[in-house]
Design a protein around this motif. Structure first.
Motif, short mmCIF file in Angstrom:
data_model
loop_
_atom_site.label_atom_id
_atom_site.label_comp_id
_atom_site.label_asym_id
_atom_site.label_seq_id
_atom_site.Cartn_x
_atom_site.Cartn_y
_atom_site.Cartn_z
N ILE A 1 0.84 -1.19 0.00
CA ILE A 1 0.00 0.00 0.00
C ILE A 1 0.88 1.25 0.00
N GLU A 2 0.76 2.07 -1.04
CA GLU A 2 1.44 3.37 -1.03
C GLU A 2 0.71 4.24 0.00
N THR A 3 1.43 4.67 1.02
CA THR A 3 0.82 5.34 2.16
C THR A 3 1.35 6.76 2.28
N THR A 4 0.49 7.75 2.08
CA THR A 4 0.91 9.14 2.02
C THR A 4 0.63 9.88 3.32
N SER A 5 1.28 11.02 3.47
CA SER A 5 1.10 11.82 4.67
C SER A 5 -0.33 12.34 4.80
N GLN A 6 -0.91 12.77 3.69
CA GLN A 6 -2.29 13.24 3.76
C GLN A 6 -3.27 12.09 4.02
N GLY A 7 -2.96 10.93 3.45
CA GLY A 7 -3.76 9.76 3.74
C GLY A 7 -3.69 9.38 5.21
N ILE A 8 -2.49 9.51 5.78
CA ILE A 8 -2.30 9.21 7.21
C ILE A 8 -3.10 10.19 8.06
N GLU A 9 -3.06 11.48 7.70
CA GLU A 9 -3.80 12.49 8.45
C GLU A 9 -5.31 12.22 8.43
N HIS B 1 0.33 20.72 4.98
CA HIS B 1 0.55 20.33 6.39
C HIS B 1 0.92 21.52 7.27
N GLY B 2 1.12 22.68 6.66
CA GLY B 2 1.47 23.84 7.46
C GLY B 2 2.92 23.87 7.88
N GLY B 3 3.80 23.23 7.13
CA GLY B 3 5.23 23.25 7.43
C GLY B 3 5.85 21.87 7.40
N PHE B 4 7.18 21.84 7.27
CA PHE B 4 7.89 20.58 7.12
C PHE B 4 7.79 19.71 8.36
N GLU B 5 7.89 20.31 9.54
CA GLU B 5 7.85 19.52 10.77
C GLU B 5 6.51 18.78 10.89
N ASN B 6 5.42 19.45 10.53
CA ASN B 6 4.11 18.79 10.55
C ASN B 6 4.06 17.65 9.53
N TYR B 7 4.68 17.89 8.39
CA TYR B 7 4.75 16.87 7.33
C TYR B 7 5.49 15.63 7.84
N LYS B 8 6.64 15.86 8.49
CA LYS B 8 7.43 14.75 9.03
C LYS B 8 6.65 14.00 10.11
N GLN B 9 5.98 14.75 10.97
CA GLN B 9 5.22 14.12 12.04
C GLN B 9 4.02 13.34 11.52
N ALA B 10 3.46 13.79 10.40
CA ALA B 10 2.37 13.03 9.77
C ALA B 10 2.88 11.66 9.34
#
Length: 477
Positions: A120-128, A153-162
């Protein structure tokens, strides 16, 4: 499906402020409902999740075909292709990680079609949006991370945490047991648990990425990273069952030519029929996955070398015979585009004519001039065209991209052209191409639609259109 229709109605009629407040609960409930509706199918498969900023789709394709060549039935969902273990088709959803009901339905089909593995290709927005939450993952693969997709995501740190939420989720996933054929079996009592093989929870990561340690720090029963060697390889017996020392697999001696890229694991050389040095790292995801599943390296090598290409990823277009080369690629981010140019610069060529997709509407606006500047610097001729404007004005997007090319030294109507009609842009590029030139068409790859205003989709395929225009060009000669 009726349930999806109802969810769309809910979105339409609940006030937007209230809907945003309830969004996490809404997504969570849809996730659990989808999994329950299809009887929790991920519990019956060995599930591999692939995440990262780039390389996901190619890695998934290589893993799937390698597993199939080794004798394991495998289904997968990715940006480019869907496969339910019996049928394979291009992704027509315009979604990298498809919705919860679609994904759970695909997993159910894979179970029905007797698959052993699901990818499964699992994306940050899908995770959110909790699309991962009710999937019982066994293996997670991290391809790498860099600052793209960050506006959403409102910034890279949020992207990484997602992304991190997926790795946190692994510890909550239930243990499975599989027989010697890697088929998940029930373990109803102690005896069966002893007889069956427990499926380990594993993390595989691109050790050359600066964020690899961050993701490898999450819980897993086994952790493997791969790195480009700096000196003599430290791994022995590569031609048989590769021994992973300190859970690090090193590879090197990358060679690249017009027929593809090759790399070595000790004395074993793997020759990929794929353009781009970066595909060696993508292939290492398949190598490490195979090794973790006790697949002999010889079988991994054979499986990878059988693959003739990945749809829409550095794909050579063969239409009417021509004196120039045409390449179609999905890249729509600056870092991905840099990798494409790095590969192209190693090929013999005269001019590079770049049909540049314009980053699409409503997302990461800041990258538009960056893409234009990159193409303006690297290509001899740049043609900026429409991609997926959604509700944005396509001409405005094209202008914002073209500004970057102008700042890089391109002159409009000399070596820079703005053509909204994507077919006309491709037609223009082919007409300008001469002996030994490379025509690069980016932004859509093998996507099957252009998304325009009011949620409408125009059927499209860069590869099909390019072949049609190549044939028209031949007829005129």
């Amino acid at each position: 499906m009726l349930i999806n229709q109802r969810s769309n109605i809910i979105k339409k009629y609940i006030p937007i402020k209230l809907f945003n407040a309830l969004r996490p609960v809404y997504h969570y409930l849809l996730g659990v409902l989808a999994a329950a509706w299809y009887s929790w199918p991920s519990n019956k498969l060995i599930v591999i999740g692939v995440t990262g900023t780039t390389g996901k789709t190619t890695s998934i394709y290589l893993i799937a075909k390698m597993l199939a060549a080794a004798g394991y039935k495998t289904g997968f969902t990715s940006t480019a292709i869907f496969n339910d273990g019996q049928n394979e088709w291009l992704n027509d959803k315009k979604m990298t990680m498809a919705g919860r009901f679609f994904t759970q339905h695909m997993l159910k089909k894979m179970v029905k079609n007797n698959c052993q593995y699901a990818i499964i290709e699992t994306t940050s927005q899908g995770i959110e949006q909790f699309r991962h939450q009710f999937i019982n993952y066994d293996i997670l693969i991290f391809t790498g991370l860099y600052p793209e997709h960050i506006e959403a995501h409102g910034g890279f740190e949020n992207y990484k945490q997602a992304k991190a939420k997926l790795f946190q989720h692994l510890k909550q996933c239930k243990t499975k047991y599989a027989n010697d054929k890697k088929r998940v079996v029930k373990a109803e009592n102690g005896f069966k648990k002893i007889e069956a093989n427990r499926v380990k929870k594993i993390i595989i990561a691109n050790g050359d990425d600066k964020y690899a340690e961050y993701f490898l720090d999450f819980w897993a029963e086994e952790k493997i990273s791969y790195k480009l060697k700096s000196e003599k390889l430290k791994v022995e017996n590569a031609t048989q069952n590769l021994n992973i020392k300190n859970n690090i697999v090193e590879y090197g001696e990358i060679k690249f030519g017009k027929d593809g890229v090759s790399f070595k694991l000790n004395e074993a050389e793997i020759k990929l029929n794929l353009l781009g040095e970066y595909n060696a790292a993508n292939a290492m995801n398949a190598v490490c996955l195979g090794l973790s599943q006790e697949i002999n390296l010889d079988k991994i090598k054979v499986g990878l070398e059988k693959i003739r290409g990945v749809p829409g990823r550095m794909e050579l277009i063969k239409g009417a015979e021509s004196a120039f080369t045409v390449i179609v690629d999905y890249a729509f981010e600056p870092e991905a585009l840099k990798k494409i140019y790095s590969a192209i610069f190693k090929l013999e060529r005269n001019k590079i004519i770049h049909v540049l997709g314009s980053a699409g509407g409503g997302r990461d606006v800041a990258r538009r001039p960056k893409l234009g500047a990159l193409a303006g610097e690297k290509a001899d001729i740049v043609i900026v065209t429409n991609e997926d404007p959604y509700d944005d004005d396509p001409n405005m997007i094209i202008t914002q991209v073209a500004v970057g090319a102008v700042n890089a030294g391109k002159v409009e109507n000399e070596n820079l052209f703005k053509i909204e009609d994507r077919r006309e842009a491709i037609k223009k590029a082919l007409a300008l191409a001469g002996q030994g030139d490379i025509v690069l068409i980016t932004g859509k790859g093998c996507e099957q639609a252009i998304c325009v205003a009011d949620g409408k989709k125009i059927p499209w395929d860069d590869r099909r259109v390019t072949k049609e225009e190549l044939n028209k060009l031949k007829d005129k000669k």
